[in-house]
Scaffold this motif. Structure first.
Motif, mmCIF file in Angstrom:
data_model
loop_
_atom_site.group_PDB
_atom_site.id
_atom_site.type_symbol
_atom_site.label_atom_id
_atom_site.label_comp_id
_atom_site.label_asym_id
_atom_site.label_seq_id
_atom_site.Cartn_x
_atom_site.Cartn_y
_atom_site.Cartn_z
ATOM 1 N N LEU A 9 0.931 -1.254 0.054
ATOM 2 C CA LEU A 9 0.126 0.145 0.099
ATOM 3 C C LEU A 9 0.868 1.286 0.078
ATOM 4 C CD1 LEU A 9 -2.943 0.546 -0.131
ATOM 5 C CD2 LEU A 9 -2.924 0.567 2.147
ATOM 6 N N GLU A 13 0.851 4.195 -3.143
ATOM 7 C CA GLU A 13 0.782 5.526 -2.609
ATOM 8 C C GLU A 13 1.916 6.410 -3.125
ATOM 9 O OE1 GLU A 13 0.353 5.644 1.609
ATOM 10 O OE2 GLU A 13 -1.863 4.805 1.356
ATOM 11 N N HIS A 16 1.614 6.596 -6.948
ATOM 12 C CA HIS A 16 0.581 7.459 -7.565
ATOM 13 C C HIS A 16 1.128 8.875 -7.217
ATOM 14 C CE1 HIS A 16 -3.133 5.048 -7.972
ATOM 15 N NE2 HIS A 16 -2.004 4.229 -7.920
ATOM 16 N N VAL A 43 -5.146 -2.050 -7.711
ATOM 17 C CA VAL A 43 -5.759 -1.227 -6.771
ATOM 18 C C VAL A 43 -6.676 -0.262 -7.392
ATOM 19 C CG1 VAL A 43 -5.232 1.049 -5.168
ATOM 20 C CG2 VAL A 43 -3.954 -1.090 -5.034
ATOM 21 N N ASP A 44 -6.161 0.261 -8.646
ATOM 22 C CA ASP A 44 -7.202 1.122 -9.463
ATOM 23 C C ASP A 44 -8.386 0.322 -9.946
ATOM 24 O OD1 ASP A 44 -5.149 3.405 -9.182
ATOM 25 O OD2 ASP A 44 -4.321 3.107 -11.159
ATOM 26 N N HIS A 46 -9.649 -2.637 -8.400
ATOM 27 C CA HIS A 46 -10.335 -3.271 -7.480
ATOM 28 C C HIS A 46 -10.297 -2.829 -6.024
ATOM 29 C CE1 HIS A 46 -10.361 -6.549 -10.478
ATOM 30 N NE2 HIS A 46 -9.385 -6.715 -10.571
ATOM 31 N N GLY A 47 -9.532 -1.855 -5.783
ATOM 32 C CA GLY A 47 -9.402 -1.158 -4.611
ATOM 33 C C GLY A 47 -8.199 -1.687 -3.789
ATOM 34 N N PRO A 48 -7.953 -1.175 -2.878
ATOM 35 C CA PRO A 48 -6.880 -1.539 -2.022
ATOM 36 C C PRO A 48 -6.943 -3.004 -1.242
ATOM 37 C CG PRO A 48 -7.894 0.277 -0.659
ATOM 38 C CD PRO A 48 -8.482 -0.003 -2.138
ATOM 39 N N GLU A 49 -8.056 -3.675 -1.118
ATOM 40 C CA GLU A 49 -8.232 -4.797 -0.561
ATOM 41 C C GLU A 49 -7.690 -5.665 -1.372
ATOM 42 O OE1 GLU A 49 -9.828 -5.443 2.501
ATOM 43 O OE2 GLU A 49 -9.570 -3.288 2.756
#
Length: 132
Positions: A9, A13, A16, A43-44, A46-49
């Motif tokens: 994560l 970050e 980005h 992540v873009d 499906h999200g950070p999970e």
């Protein structure tokens, strides 16, 4: 090497924001940067999970496999299809390869493991256990 969720994560970050983290000693910088780009795409979509480690293996039906293989054969890049589906590109490559060799039957799960050396060595269902 298995990276922690927090590390992944943090890397995404930083990516980005326009930079990369400090590369730990002993790691190839190009390899880690390619992982970070892949994580960012995941992540873009499906999200950070999606970066969390999974505790189970998903069982794909032959129909689901066929749908993904069809996209690849139609010309969509294998990496893009794999990232959208949340699987590794290697797994998708294997499915496409099996489909090209065996057709639909290649996508059906087959028995895994080494076959028995001799048929008579197999355990019988009515085997009695004798204790001394």
């Amino acid at each position: 090497m298995r990276y922690s969720y927090e590390f992944k994560l943090m890397c995404v970050e930083l990516y980005h924001s326009g930079s990369y983290p400090d590369i730990p000693e002993g790691l190839n910088p190009d390899t880690l940067k390619s992982y970070i780009r892949k994580w960012a795409r995941l992540v873009d979509l499906h999200g950070p999970e999606v970066l969390k480690h999974k505790v189970f293996n998903r069982m794909w039906t032959p129909e689901e496999k066929l749908e993904l293989v069809s996209k690849v054969i139609a010309g969509t890049p294998r990496t893009k299809v794999a990232i959208e589906a949340g699987i590794s590109t290697g797994m998708l490559y294997q499915w496409v390869h099996k489909y090209k060799l065996q057709g639909y039957n290649g996508l059906v799960e087959s028995k895994k493991g080494r076959p028995a050396k001799e048929p008579r060595m197999k355990k019988s269902k009515n085997q009695k256990i004798h204790y001394l």
